[in-house]
Design an enzyme around this catalytic site. Structure first.
Site, PDB file in Angstrom:
ATOM      1  N   ASP A  54      -0.076  28.896  16.817  1.00 21.44           N
ATOM      2  CA  ASP A  54       1.112  28.354  17.481  1.00 21.44           C
ATOM      3  C   ASP A  54       0.697  27.142  18.312  1.00 21.44           C
ATOM      4  OD1 ASP A  54       3.741  28.142  18.230  1.00 21.44           O
ATOM      5  OD2 ASP A  54       3.594  29.625  19.844  1.00 21.44           O
ATOM      6  N   TYR A  97       2.036  23.501  20.602  1.00 25.87           N
ATOM      7  CA  TYR A  97       2.726  23.260  21.884  1.00 25.87           C
ATOM      8  C   TYR A  97       3.138  21.787  21.842  1.00 25.87           C
ATOM      9  CZ  TYR A  97       2.866  24.115  27.060  1.00 25.87           C
ATOM     10  OH  TYR A  97       3.203  24.315  28.376  1.00 25.87           O
ATOM     11  N   HIS A 108       9.143  20.327  26.306  1.00 27.31           N
ATOM     12  CA  HIS A 108       8.841  21.728  26.614  1.00 27.31           C
ATOM     13  C   HIS A 108       7.601  21.831  27.500  1.00 27.31           C
ATOM     14  CE1 HIS A 108       8.175  26.020  26.192  1.00 27.31           C
ATOM     15  NE2 HIS A 108       6.972  25.782  25.715  1.00 27.31           N
ATOM     16  N   ARG A 131       3.335  24.953  37.509  1.00 29.48           N
ATOM     17  CA  ARG A 131       2.402  24.201  38.360  1.00 29.48           C
ATOM     18  C   ARG A 131       3.177  23.137  39.126  1.00 29.48           C
ATOM     19  NH1 ARG A 131       0.306  24.344  33.352  1.00 29.48           N
ATOM     20  NH2 ARG A 131       0.914  22.184  33.017  1.00 29.48           N
ATOM     21  N   GLU A 151      11.258  31.751  22.010  1.00 30.86           N
ATOM     22  CA  GLU A 151      10.864  30.359  21.821  1.00 30.86           C
ATOM     23  C   GLU A 151      11.369  29.945  20.449  1.00 30.86           C
ATOM     24  OE1 GLU A 151       6.628  29.905  22.674  1.00 30.86           O
ATOM     25  OE2 GLU A 151       7.116  29.730  24.816  1.00 30.86           O
ATOM     26  N   GLU A 166      11.295  27.801  17.380  1.00 32.10           N
ATOM     27  CA  GLU A 166      10.221  26.994  16.811  1.00 32.10           C
ATOM     28  C   GLU A 166      10.437  26.794  15.308  1.00 32.10           C
ATOM     29  OE1 GLU A 166       6.273  28.010  17.906  1.00 32.10           O
ATOM     30  OE2 GLU A 166       6.850  28.873  19.856  1.00 32.10           O
ATOM     31  N   ASP A 188       9.194  32.847  18.621  1.00 32.39           N
ATOM     32  CA  ASP A 188       7.960  33.313  19.259  1.00 32.39           C
ATOM     33  C   ASP A 188       8.348  34.037  20.548  1.00 32.39           C
ATOM     34  OD1 ASP A 188       5.390  33.637  20.221  1.00 32.39           O
ATOM     35  OD2 ASP A 188       5.244  31.582  20.978  1.00 32.39           O
ATOM     36  N   ARG A 212       7.360  36.518  29.791  1.00 29.76           N
ATOM     37  CA  ARG A 212       6.875  35.511  30.743  1.00 29.76           C
ATOM     38  C   ARG A 212       6.110  36.098  31.920  1.00 29.76           C
ATOM     39  NH1 ARG A 212       6.934  31.403  27.364  1.00 29.76           N
ATOM     40  NH2 ARG A 212       9.025  30.925  26.608  1.00 29.76           N
ATOM     41  N   GLN A 257       2.705  36.976  30.531  1.00 29.29           N
ATOM     42  CA  GLN A 257       2.026  35.714  30.206  1.00 29.29           C
ATOM     43  C   GLN A 257       1.510  34.998  31.469  1.00 29.29           C
ATOM     44  OE1 GLN A 257       4.664  32.962  28.223  1.00 29.29           O
ATOM     45  NE2 GLN A 257       3.145  31.317  28.135  1.00 29.29           N
ATOM     46  N   TYR A 305      -2.635  34.326  31.536  1.00 26.96           N
ATOM     47  CA  TYR A 305      -2.965  33.171  30.693  1.00 26.96           C
ATOM     48  C   TYR A 305      -4.101  32.299  31.209  1.00 26.96           C
ATOM     49  CZ  TYR A 305      -0.740  29.258  33.249  1.00 26.96           C
ATOM     50  OH  TYR A 305      -0.428  28.277  34.148  1.00 26.96           O
ATOM     51  N   LYS A 346       2.548  37.460  24.093  1.00 22.48           N
ATOM     52  CA  LYS A 346       3.173  36.919  22.896  1.00 22.48           C
ATOM     53  C   LYS A 346       2.843  37.694  21.617  1.00 22.48           C
ATOM     54  CE  LYS A 346       3.502  32.138  24.513  1.00 22.48           C
ATOM     55  NZ  LYS A 346       4.812  31.698  23.976  1.00 22.48           N
ATOM     56  N   THR A 365       6.435  38.284  16.486  1.00 17.74           N
ATOM     57  CA  THR A 365       6.853  36.923  16.182  1.00 17.74           C
ATOM     58  C   THR A 365       7.760  37.025  14.964  1.00 17.74           C
ATOM     59  OG1 THR A 365       4.698  36.090  16.925  1.00 17.74           O
ATOM     60  CG2 THR A 365       6.075  34.571  15.647  1.00 17.74           C
ATOM     61  N   THR A 424       7.537  25.656  21.033  1.00 16.61           N
ATOM     62  CA  THR A 424       8.950  25.604  21.394  1.00 16.61           C
ATOM     63  C   THR A 424       9.501  24.197  21.225  1.00 16.61           C
ATOM     64  OG1 THR A 424       8.482  27.254  23.060  1.00 16.61           O
ATOM     65  CG2 THR A 424      10.600  26.134  23.232  1.00 16.61           C
ATOM     66  N   GLU A 472      13.089  27.682  30.254  1.00 11.08           N
ATOM     67  CA  GLU A 472      13.552  26.343  30.628  1.00 11.08           C
ATOM     68  C   GLU A 472      15.055  26.311  30.894  1.00 11.08           C
ATOM     69  OE1 GLU A 472      11.516  23.327  27.781  1.00 11.08           O
ATOM     70  OE2 GLU A 472      11.399  25.319  26.880  1.00 11.08           O
TER      71      GLU A 472
HETATM   72 MN    MN Z   1       5.314  29.457  21.123  1.00 13.49          MN
END
Ligand code: MN
Length: 415
Positions: A121, A123, A128, A137, A194, A196, A228, A232, A235, A239, A248, A252, A346, A360
């Site tokens: 997967d 990014y 996104h 962050r 997500e 995708e 996906d 959260r 994650q 992560y 995740k 899927t 995503t 989001e």
């Molecule tokens: Mn994904």
């Protein structure tokens, strides 16, 4: 455009002979194992049986219960099989030979069309990645320093890829919000989606070799929609430093039908400008600074939650092309396998209603979405049904509809 087929499809049928997506189904009329088919209108065509009857060179590969052998047959097989099919479906003289192998779509039970070899997967959406950076962050730059130099990705869990229509059990796991004094365990409270696009890979390569951007198209068989599913809360706690793991890998979902890349020739569009210029291995040899001959895909996704449209993410805004994803994945000498699934990450556009995740759309649950039934959602509730659809321009104005990927959330196990 008039549909030239003797099947008498409507001229604007998004599953006309310009499309012909591949799948694997079993039918109530057939007691045998799942078999490879293409969809034409509201019919499915048994490819193995037709190919054996017509002595097609790839009849054996098309008689397997998954698409993997046909994926391994490579781009010449894919192109000539598609030509052969389009010829048979437009030649009235062939109708009597083809008709016995057609069955109604609504009598076909779809299966996962391929045995997924490796699942990766990426990014690849700048919007996104920027949104996620701002959420997780808030005091730093939205994009990490490497983001515009390499397509970021992770290796996922191929054995938990499931076909559209499969229920998804809410995962349990460990989480710790920044303000919590200690981690806790339980069902995810931030289950998300997500939206995708997945690329199905064939023409396997040997370990130690790399696929240049200019040759990546020889390994791109087709496209399928991907959800996906992402927890959260799990994650966010797990992560750092190695990336997504149990948040995740629980499920899927992929659509049951794979649209051939050849059907999307009219949907190729210029990529957004790539600045700074990527390293040479991510560019075709003939590329110049001003005219990079790299192309994206003009797919418009639609995300529905319990039947209501909550987003329309535009794939044409994706930063990296599918060919660049493949070149990057193999530049270290990693082999490609028949049946690899390479997801885009995503898909999110610049507008609020173009975001492909609830993370989001609701800004990590702080701005819940109002649904038409009067309820609201920060993240998914048990019983929610999420469906992702997409359309693309086809030849002569005829549309192409990618098959939907759908799944319902089931409660976490009690213990
Ligand atoms: Mn994904």
């Amino acid at each position: 455009m008039t549909d030239p087929s003797w099947l008498d499809l409507a001229p604007d049928d998004p599953y006309g002979v310009h499309h012909l997506p591949y799948g694997v189904v079993s039918t109530s009329a057939d007691t045998g194992p799942p078999h490879v088919v293409v969809r034409a209108g509201d019919l499915v065509l048994d490819l193995g049986a037709l190919a054996r009857q017509e002595r097609l060179r790839w009849a054996e590969a098309l008689s397997e219960p998954t698409l993997n052998a046909f994926l391994g047959a490579g781009p010449e097989a894919w192109a000539s099989t598609r030509d052969w099919l389009q010829e048979l479906l437009t030649d009235p003289a062939a109708a009597d030979r083809v008709r016995p192998h057609l069955n109604p779509l609504d009598q076909a039970v779809p299966h996962l069309p391929l045995r997924v070899a490796d699942y990766v997967d990426f990014y690849a959406s700048e919007h996104h990645a920027s949104n996620v950076g701002r959420i997780f962050r808030p005091d730093g730059e939205p994009l990490t320093p490497n983001w515009k130099h390499l397509p970021i990705g992770y290796h996922g869990r191929s054995s938990t890829v499931v076909v559209s229509g499969t229920d998804v059990v809410r995962p349990r796991g460990q989480r710790k919000a920044p303000a919590d004094p200690a981690p806790s365990f339980g069902p995810s409270t931030k289950l998300d989606i997500e939206a995708e696009v997945g690329f199905v890979i064939g023409a396997a390569t040997p370990l130690g070799s790399s696929v240049p951007v200019a040759e990546a198209g020889d390994h791109l068989f087709g496209v399928t929609l991907v959800n996906d599913w992402s927890a959260r809360d799990i994650q966010a706690w797990e992560y750092v430093p190695l990336g997504p793991f149990l948040g995740k890998s629980f499920a899927t979902s992929v659509a049951a039908w794979i649209t051939p890349m050849a059907a999307l020739a009219h949907a190729r569009v210029p990529l957004p400008e790539q600045d700074p210029r990527p390293l040479d291995y991510l560019l075709p040899a003939a590329c110049t600074d001003t005219h990079p001959p790299l192309q994206g895909l003009d797919l418009t996704l639609e995300v529905r939650l319990n039947g209501s449209v909550i987003a329309r993410p535009p794939y044409r805004t994706m930063y990296w092309s599918p060919e660049q994803l493949l070149a990057h994945l193999t530049v270290n000498g990693a082999a490609l396998s028949d049946g690899d699934l390479i997801a885009s990450g995503t898909v999110s556009g610049p507008e609020r209603d173009q975001r492909g995740s609830l993370l989001e759309l609701t800004w990590n649950g702080t701005e819940p979405l109002a649904l038409p039934d009067g309820s609201s959602r920060g993240f998914l509730e048990d019983g929610d049904v999420v469906t992702i659809a997409a359309t693309a321009p086809g030849p002569g104005g005829a549309p192409i509809a990618l098959a939907e990927v759908s799944g319902r959330v089931r409660p976490a196990p009690e213990s």
